[in-house]
Each structure stands twice: as C-alpha cells, then as structure tokens.
Design a protein around this motif. Structure first.
Motif, mmCIF file in Angstrom:
data_model
loop_
_atom_site.group_PDB
_atom_site.id
_atom_site.type_symbol
_atom_site.label_atom_id
_atom_site.label_comp_id
_atom_site.label_asym_id
_atom_site.label_seq_id
_atom_site.Cartn_x
_atom_site.Cartn_y
_atom_site.Cartn_z
ATOM 1 N N THR A 179 0.837 -1.198 0.000
ATOM 2 C CA THR A 179 0.000 0.000 0.000
ATOM 3 C C THR A 179 0.873 1.250 0.000
ATOM 4 N N VAL A 180 0.537 2.185 -0.881
ATOM 5 C CA VAL A 180 1.245 3.468 -0.953
ATOM 6 C C VAL A 180 0.253 4.566 -0.582
ATOM 7 N N THR A 181 0.659 5.464 0.309
ATOM 8 C CA THR A 181 -0.218 6.553 0.745
ATOM 9 C C THR A 181 0.499 7.887 0.579
ATOM 10 N N THR A 182 -0.155 8.808 -0.089
ATOM 11 C CA THR A 182 0.346 10.170 -0.237
ATOM 12 C C THR A 182 -0.665 11.125 0.384
ATOM 13 N N VAL A 196 -16.398 30.743 4.723
ATOM 14 C CA VAL A 196 -15.488 30.922 5.849
ATOM 15 C C VAL A 196 -14.203 30.150 5.570
ATOM 16 N N PRO A 197 -13.078 30.519 6.198
ATOM 17 C CA PRO A 197 -11.824 29.784 5.996
ATOM 18 C C PRO A 197 -11.986 28.315 6.383
ATOM 19 N N CYS A 198 -11.316 27.468 5.625
ATOM 20 C CA CYS A 198 -11.428 26.027 5.851
ATOM 21 C C CYS A 198 -10.058 25.357 5.844
ATOM 22 N N ASP A 199 -10.023 24.160 6.420
ATOM 23 C CA ASP A 199 -8.875 23.267 6.295
ATOM 24 C C ASP A 199 -9.266 22.174 5.303
ATOM 25 N N ARG A 200 -8.320 21.771 4.468
ATOM 26 C CA ARG A 200 -8.612 20.798 3.409
ATOM 27 C C ARG A 200 -7.568 19.684 3.437
ATOM 28 N N TRP A 201 -7.984 18.470 3.080
ATOM 29 C CA TRP A 201 -7.058 17.343 3.060
ATOM 30 C C TRP A 201 -7.291 16.463 1.840
ATOM 31 N N GLN A 202 -6.218 15.795 1.437
ATOM 32 C CA GLN A 202 -6.225 14.819 0.346
ATOM 33 C C GLN A 202 -5.295 13.681 0.761
ATOM 34 N N ILE A 203 -5.846 12.490 0.950
ATOM 35 C CA ILE A 203 -5.052 11.341 1.378
ATOM 36 C C ILE A 203 -5.300 10.219 0.373
ATOM 37 N N CYS A 204 -4.318 9.957 -0.459
ATOM 38 C CA CYS A 204 -4.459 9.019 -1.578
ATOM 39 C C CYS A 204 -3.875 7.664 -1.203
ATOM 40 N N HIS A 205 -4.665 6.608 -1.340
ATOM 41 C CA HIS A 205 -4.224 5.257 -0.999
ATOM 42 C C HIS A 205 -4.220 4.382 -2.248
ATOM 43 N N PHE A 206 -3.057 3.916 -2.663
ATOM 44 C CA PHE A 206 -2.953 2.952 -3.764
ATOM 45 C C PHE A 206 -2.844 1.547 -3.204
ATOM 46 N N THR A 207 -3.614 0.611 -3.769
ATOM 47 C CA THR A 207 -3.479 -0.811 -3.451
ATOM 48 C C THR A 207 -3.514 -1.590 -4.764
ATOM 49 N N PRO A 208 -2.749 -2.691 -4.842
ATOM 50 C CA PRO A 208 -2.741 -3.494 -6.069
ATOM 51 C C PRO A 208 -4.099 -4.141 -6.309
ATOM 52 N N PRO A 209 -4.419 -4.445 -7.572
ATOM 53 C CA PRO A 209 -3.522 -4.265 -8.713
ATOM 54 C C PRO A 209 -3.476 -2.842 -9.256
ATOM 55 N N SER A 210 -4.576 -2.068 -9.071
ATOM 56 C CA SER A 210 -4.611 -0.719 -9.665
ATOM 57 C C SER A 210 -5.773 0.092 -9.104
ATOM 58 N N HIS A 211 -5.968 0.006 -7.798
ATOM 59 C CA HIS A 211 -7.060 0.735 -7.152
ATOM 60 C C HIS A 211 -6.510 1.932 -6.382
ATOM 61 N N VAL A 212 -7.220 3.042 -6.422
ATOM 62 C CA VAL A 212 -6.842 4.221 -5.651
ATOM 63 C C VAL A 212 -8.080 4.762 -4.944
ATOM 64 N N MET A 213 -8.018 4.844 -3.628
ATOM 65 C CA MET A 213 -9.072 5.451 -2.831
ATOM 66 C C MET A 213 -8.500 6.730 -2.213
ATOM 67 N N ILE A 214 -9.221 7.837 -2.362
ATOM 68 C CA ILE A 214 -8.708 9.121 -1.908
ATOM 69 C C ILE A 214 -9.658 9.722 -0.879
ATOM 70 N N GLU A 215 -9.176 9.872 0.342
ATOM 71 C CA GLU A 215 -9.945 10.570 1.370
ATOM 72 C C GLU A 215 -9.803 12.069 1.125
ATOM 73 N N VAL A 216 -10.916 12.735 0.928
ATOM 74 C CA VAL A 216 -10.890 14.165 0.625
ATOM 75 C C VAL A 216 -11.932 14.875 1.481
ATOM 76 N N GLY A 217 -11.720 16.171 1.695
ATOM 77 C CA GLY A 217 -12.723 16.918 2.429
ATOM 78 C C GLY A 217 -12.245 18.282 2.852
ATOM 79 N N VAL A 218 -13.177 19.039 3.396
ATOM 80 C CA VAL A 218 -12.889 20.358 3.968
ATOM 81 C C VAL A 218 -13.653 20.465 5.285
#
Length: 350
Positions: free
Chosen positions: A183-186, A212-234
């Motif tokens: 698993t690779v996470t960025t 209003v001002p916000c905090d934002r995140w992007q957390i990308c998870h790669f798992t084989p063979p070729s799936h990517v799930m990205i946690e996103v939000g504000v």
C-alpha cells in the motif's frame, strides 16, 4: 505490463441486465452474463464453432447463445447444444472467475486456481447505510499507470481542474508519501484556505457555511492491482481539520477502480462515497455530475499524454518530489509482476 492474478472491476450489474457484455480486460477478451441461477458468468469471448464473439449473441434460460449460428454455451464453458448438431466433440472455452460484490462485478484474469474472493478489498462504504455512493465509467485511451500517477499526485488539480477543485494552495502544500507493504499513501493538508467551487457546494450540501476559511485534506491510498481510494474533504478552520466532527466538515472518499483493457487503454470506474446527507438523492446526482466533468478533464489530458509518449518513446520522464506516490505505486506493481512471472516460470502458484 499488468498483474493477472488479481481481482479487477469488470463492469456494473446494470451492464449485464438481460444481455451479454463483451469487454477486454488485461488483454483478455471476455463475455459477462447472468447464468440460470442468477450468478455472474465470465467466459472467453470466442465461439468454438467459427470464432464469432459470444458477446454478440443473447442469453436464453441462463445460457449464452451465439448470435452467428446458435451454438449455446453453459456457464462452465462447455457447449450445451447447437441446432441439428452433436456437441460432444465441441471444445470448451475458458472460464474466468467472477464475483458480484459491493455493487460491482469483479473478474480474475489469471490462474483460476488462485482466485480467492476473500482477496477482494473490503469496501465499508459499499454496504454501510451510513454512506451514499454515485459514480460512472469512462473508457480512456491511456496506459493504466498514467491514471495511477494522476491520482497519486493531485498537484495537477491547480491547473487541470482550476474551475472546480483546483486552487494554488494545493501546490504550495508539500505532499508526504509512505509505503506500507503493498500500500502506498500520499497525504497533503492545507490550512485556512478558501474552499474551491466543488467543495463550497459540498459544504452547502451538508448545511454548512461555504464562505469561511477552511482546512482541506487529500489522502491518496494505492493498493494493487490498480485501485486508488482518496480521502478528501474540507472542515471549517480551527475545528480539527481531518479529525473534525462531522457537523463541521464535508468529507468523502473518491473511488477509483482502474481496470486495464490493453497496454494503452483502460476502463475507469470512478465515483464518490460520502457520509453526510446520505438520503439526499439530488445531492448525489449533483456530485456525480460535477465529478464526471472533473474526470472528463483528466481524460483529455491523459489521452494527449499517451499520444505524446507513443510519439517520443525514447524520451525519459522526470521524477520530482510530487511524483513520489506514483513512482512508489509503480514499484509495487513492478515487484508483484516480477514475482508472478518468476512463479509462472517455476511452475508454482504466485
């Protein structure tokens, strides 16, 4: 080029409603349909009589009827009948393991003896009523690894998606990449930013102020063979960011199942799962439409990139710090493909 002993999303159930579906996956031409018991069947898309694609036929009483001369195949790959012919000597066709789970149909293009459905990644959002999901499918003329690169480095949002989810703060916030087994996470976190149009709409959809001002995140998870799930939000700034209470944020999971068709084309199953306003079907439709437009922008860029790479195959590509997620994901893929190749050469299971 791609892993064969792995589960890939092949299609969605609506694509095989009442008729067979032909689709090439990892270079293998397959036909999908529902057998008599309602289970999904996946066969080699080749009629053993004259080689016509079985996907051009029909389904009758849970059996696949070739549209050329009426040869009928069972879900076990064996010929059941053919008008005015004895079928005992007609050769069978290959059967691919297929499973219906989480709202998708999965297929295993490699060694059928190794196909364990337990290896399909658990998708909490797909069966938990606390989540809502909407998505779609694109056929894209690019190497599947280019899409993985795209999703593991979201710096491009500032430029490719400037009118929806892009903003300068993305490229100003350095990403962090880690590898845990396969698993690779960025991750990338932004603080005190103005939410871009897509996320402003998501905040409104969750009954929150969007000015209003916000905090934002992007957390990308790669798992084989070729799936990517990205946690996103504000989240409203000062409320905890990623860890904020659900009342103060709009968060989702960007769902990316990248299924190779050939070396230069993919089936891209995209979507977004969210855990706020889950019963608001209008919001689901709005998000699906918006996300579809965003991914259409990626489609145009990736296909143009692929054309360039085919024109200049000798040109090396740079590896910058922002590329770490994609580079590490490719290394995982290469390692697993090599392991699979060595096992095949040795005649042992991978």
């Amino acid at each position: 080029m791609f892993l064969k002993n792995a589960w890939y999303v092949a299609c969605t159930p609506d694509e095989i409603a009442g008729k067979p579906l032909g689709r090439m996956i990892c270079g293998e031409r397959m036909v999908f349909y529902r057998a008599a018991d309602g289970a999904v069947a996946a066969l080699e898309d080749f009629c053993p009589h004259r080689g016509a694609p079985l996907s051009l036929g029909s389904v009758r009483d849970g059996q696949l009827v070739c549209g050329y001369h009426g040869l009928t195949m069972g879900a076990n790959g064996k010929c059941v009948s053919m008008p005015c012919q004895r079928v005992g000597g007609i050769p069978s066709v290959r059967v691919f393991p297929a499973v219906e789970r989480y709202g998708f149909i999965w297929v295993w293009p490699g060694d059928a003896a190794l196909a364990d459905p337990a290896k399909i990644h658990h998708l909490e959002w797909a069966h938990n009523p606390a989540w809502a999901y909407g998505g779609g499918l694109y056929h894209i003329a690019c190497d599947y690894r280019l899409m993985i690169d795209n999703l593991m480095d979201l710096t491009h949002e500032t430029y490719v998606h400037a009118s929806s989810i892009g903003q300068p703060e993305i490229e100003e916030a350095p990403p962090a990449t880690k590898v845990d087994g396969d698993t690779v996470t960025t991750s990338r976190f932004m603080h005190n930013i103005v939410p871009p149009p897509f996320w402003a709409a998501a905040l409104r959809g969750n009954g929150l102020a969007d000015d209003v001002p916000c905090d934002r995140w992007q957390i990308c998870h790669f798992t084989p063979p070729s799936h990517v799930m990205i946690e996103v939000g504000v989240a409203h700034a000062g409320k905890g960011g990623y860890e904020a209470d659900a009342r103060d944020k709009a968060s989702s999971i960007v769902v990316d199942f990248i299924t190779p068709e050939s070396e230069t084309s993919i089936w891209y199953f995209w979507g977004m799962a969210r855990n706020f306003a889950v019963h608001d079907t209008a919001l689901t439709d709005t998000i699906r439409t918006g996300q579809g437009k965003i991914f259409a922008e990626d489609l145009g860029m990736l296909e143009a990139q692929q054309r360039n790479l085919l024109t200049w195959p000798e040109r090396p590509l740079l590896k910058l710090n922002i590329d770490a997620g994609g580079v590490q994901s490719r290394r995982v893929i290469e390692r697993l493909i090599e392991k699979e190749r060595q096992a095949a050469d040795a005649g042992v299971p991978a």
